[in-house]
Design a protein around this motif. Structure first.
Motif, PDB file in Angstrom:
ATOM      1  N   PRO A 129       0.821  -1.213   0.000  1.00 47.18           N
ATOM      2  CA  PRO A 129       0.000   0.000   0.000  1.00 47.18           C
ATOM      3  C   PRO A 129       0.855   1.263   0.000  1.00 47.18           C
ATOM      4  N   GLU A 130       0.247   2.361  -0.443  1.00 47.37           N
ATOM      5  CA  GLU A 130       0.938   3.650  -0.367  1.00 47.37           C
ATOM      6  C   GLU A 130       0.575   4.372   0.914  1.00 47.37           C
ATOM      7  N   LEU A 131      -0.620   4.044   1.439  1.00 45.98           N
ATOM      8  CA  LEU A 131      -1.111   4.701   2.648  1.00 45.98           C
ATOM      9  C   LEU A 131      -1.352   3.629   3.699  1.00 45.98           C
TER      10      LEU A 131
ATOM     11  N   GLU B 215      11.642   2.771   4.524  1.00 40.76           N
ATOM     12  CA  GLU B 215      11.999   1.784   3.526  1.00 40.76           C
ATOM     13  C   GLU B 215      10.979   1.749   2.398  1.00 40.76           C
ATOM     14  N   LEU B 216       9.702   1.795   2.746  1.00 43.84           N
ATOM     15  CA  LEU B 216       8.659   1.582   1.751  1.00 43.84           C
ATOM     16  C   LEU B 216       8.047   2.889   1.268  1.00 43.84           C
ATOM     17  N   ASP B 217       8.528   4.016   1.789  1.00 46.76           N
ATOM     18  CA  ASP B 217       8.045   5.309   1.324  1.00 46.76           C
ATOM     19  C   ASP B 217       6.539   5.437   1.541  1.00 46.76           C
ATOM     20  N   LEU B 218       6.114   5.171   2.788  1.00 42.94           N
ATOM     21  CA  LEU B 218       4.687   5.142   3.081  1.00 42.94           C
ATOM     22  C   LEU B 218       4.185   6.490   3.584  1.00 42.94           C
ATOM     23  N   THR B 219       2.930   6.751   3.352  1.00 47.80           N
ATOM     24  CA  THR B 219       2.230   7.823   4.041  1.00 47.80           C
ATOM     25  C   THR B 219       1.444   7.153   5.168  1.00 47.80           C
TER      26      THR B 219
END
Lengths: 385, 260
Positions: free
Chosen positions: B159-161, B189-193
């Motif tokens: 997921p992004e969020l 690491e995963l560049d999450l919001t």
């Protein structure tokens, strides 16, 4: 159809691409570009996997990942599998990408396979089944033993009889069950009477409808019918209630307060059903006989007064006592089975549903078995001829 | 670019208005902490953001799109772009750890079993669990492990969020710290919001880049921790300047700035 599950991201971002550039020495360079993320990969998964499989021996292939816009662990895993679970010798990738691959390599090292399945797995299954039955029997005997101890304890200290719990259960499993048992009893009475009347009329033996209904319903059908209904209605509720109390640790909480779970939870249920079942049997039997009477009146023109007069003459009163005794025993059986399975629930939903099902099935089977024993044991009692 | 935009949202539960005209934006790369007293409707707001509860008035857009309408396929595709960590983990108790994490991947109905196995094992490693844990049932896990497995499941679809409902509730301070560390590492690491709903000031201080305070049916303040702490309001004073809060903030440079 994978295309239908297209992620929105794929619509406005560059799709994952694989470009093969053949080189003079028989080798080739694979250039990867675009979005190598799960959402973007899904619609093209088959194509890409095939394209990566069709290539010359690994030693002659160089991989270029530098043009990849974004890569997530799903995309990296796809490449990793295409590489045969090791980094290829000829690889150009950014440091971040190498970081992802090294994490996958770490996870791979940790991944161990479970012990191999043995050929004799089935034998083990049989053994497990037998042990399971043995454990059930032991637990059931233990529960019975504990209830007897509780009973002895309560005889010495009658002040601690859990009256409120008993009467709450009497109300829930007895009073609230009256409408449904009455409805079912009435309908069964009508059906039984109607079908018998059709046959009896052929022989001109109309009067025997009273014998058939009286004996069949009072001695046999009434108690079994009520037991089946109560097992489905109250037995399942008891199992589910105890099961949920186990899931939410309420039973453990009771134990730490020094309250015996058998005394406070199981005993009231057993006593309540032992008390209400004979009463429900009486109630249902009466309603079923009324149903039979109505049907006999309509079909065979047998008057209500005549039916009433004849009933005690052709059906000895011992049959009523047998019916009530059956109700008493069935009640105890249903409650014990329900509590036994309720206390076996482990804290998960699967176990709860499995135990509730078992509780109802085993309770009904046990009732039928006990009924057969009753039939053999009481074969010389209460027969009119 | 904003990932979540809440515009003039009003919510009514029964006869009570929980929110009135709430406005909030979550930007890409934010770790936004939503704080508020019990009963202030934090969970209701979270449920609206993930489409479990339809708003009575106003609108919520996630990734620039409305949560409802446009056909089932679109709604499902949108919901696959965010992961949710529920307060009690919400693991499927009939599945073991492996099947719990594999469930969302299998639901895609495109991936083959080998790839799913590898991805699940990778997620397990990402949340610092061992492969042998994959065979355990949820009932056999400790509280900290349940949260980790639930996090692995929330991350299964990349997921992004990521939405976290009370991520550290019910964990002891040690496990709570290490779980916060894990979330922080994964976020980078995963560049999450990340949206974080929490009561716990420790967790908020350790993770959040921005804080939104929900009280009196609206968003009282949004901004960095220091900015929010400058707002003079009884709830904020109580939340950030109580004795307990002072202890929690001791190790950060936010300790003891007098409210303006």
């Amino acid at each position: 159809m994978p295309g239908r599950r297209n992620n929105i991201r794929a619509a406005n971002l560059p799709a994952p691409e694989l470009l093969v550039r053949t080189q003079g020495d028989g080798g080739c360079e694979l250039i990867l570009s675009g979005e190598w993320t799960l959402g973007a990969l899904l619609p093209r998964l088959g194509t890409l996997a095939r394209a990566m499989a069709e290539r010359p021996p690994a030693a002659l292939v160089s991989w270029n990942c530098l043009a990849i816009a974004t890569i997530d662990s799903a995309g990296a895993m796809l490449l990793w599998r295409a590489w045969g679970r090791a980094l290829p010798t000829l690889l150009s990738a950014s440091p971040e990408q190498l970081g992802i691959f090294s994490r996958i390599a770490d996870a791979d090292r940790e991944d161990e396979q479970g012990p191999p399945r043995s050929k004799f797995e089935w034998l083990r299954g049989v053994g497990d089944g037998v042990m399971q039955i043995a454990r059930h029997l032991l637990d059931f005997i233990e529960l019975l033993g504990r209830l007897l101890q509780d009973g002895a304890y309560l005889l010495r200290r009658p002040g601690e009889i859990p009256q409120r719990e008993i009467f709450a259960n009497v109300y829930k499993s007895g009073v609230l069950a009256m409408p449904v048992t009455a409805l079912v009893g009435f309908l069964i009475g009508i059906v039984l009477s109607y079908l018998s009347a059709l046959q009896l009329r052929n022989f001109g033996a109309d009067v025997y409808i009273v014998n058939i209904l009286g004996l069949g319903i009072i001695r046999e059908l009434g108690p079994v019918l009520v037991a089946v209904l109560v097992a489905g209605r109250s037995g399942s509720a008891m199992t589910a209630q105890l099961g949920v109390m186990r899931v939410t640790e309420e039973i453990d909480a009771l134990a730490t307060m020094g309250v015996s779970r058998s005394l406070r939870l199981v005993l009231p249920k057993v006593l309540a059903l032992a008390l209400t079942m004979p009463l429900l049997v009486l109630w249902t039997t009466a309603i079923a006989l009324i149903g039979g009477m109505v049907s006999a009146h309509l079909q065979l023109d047998i008057g209500y007064g005549f039916f009433f007069d004849l009933l005690p003459k052709v059906v000895p009163v011992a049959n009523l006592w047998i019916g009530l005794a059956k109700g008493f025993v069935f009640g105890i059986v249903v409650a014990l089975v329900a509590c036994h399975f309720g206390l076996r629930v482990r804290p998960n939903t699967e176990s709860l549903s499995a135990n509730t099902t078992s509780s109802v099935v085993i309770a009904i089977t046990a009732v039928i078995l006990v009924d057969a024993i009753f039939a053999v044991a009481s074969r010389h009692i209460g027969m009119p001829f | 670019m904003n990932i979540v935009a809440i515009h003039d949202l009003s919510t009514r539960l029964g006869d009570v208005w929980v929110h009135r005209d709430v406005n909030l934006e979550i930007m890409r790369g934010d770790v936004l902490a939503l704080v508020g007293g019990s009963g202030s409707g934090k969970t209701a707001l979270l449920h609206q953001m993930i489409g479990l509860l339809a708003p009575d008035q106003g609108e919520i857009r996630v990734f620039g799109e409305p949560l409802y309408g446009g056909g089932r396929a679109r709604e499902v595709a949108l919901r696959r772009r965010f992961g949710v960590l529920f307060q009690h983990g919400a693991l499927f108790s009939a599945f073991n750890v492996f099947d719990n994490i594999a469930f969302p991947l299998r639901e895609l109905r495109v991936l083959d079993a080998g790839l799913i196995h590898d991805l699940v094992m990778l997620k397990l490693a990402m949340v610092e669990l061992l492969p042998r844990h994959a065979r355990l049932m949820p009932a056999e896990l400790s509280g900290g492990m349940i949260k980790r497995v639930a996090l692995a499941r929330a991350l299964a679809l990349e997921p992004e969020l990521l939405l976290l409902d009370e991520p550290t509730a019910g964990l002891d301070p040690d496990r709570s710290d290490s779980f916060v560390q894990l979330i922080r590492a994964l976020r980078e690491e995963l560049d999450l919001t990340v949206l974080l709903v929490s009561h716990d000031l420790d967790t908020v201080a350790a993770l959040a880049t921005r804080v939104a305070v929900l009280a009196e049916q609206r968003i009282l303040a949004v901004g960095s921790m220091a900015e929010v702490m400058r707002v003079d309001h009884p709830f904020i004073r109580n939340f950030f300047f109580s004795e307990r809060a002072r202890r929690a903030l001791e190790h950060t440079d936010l300790a003891d700035p007098a409210p303006a």
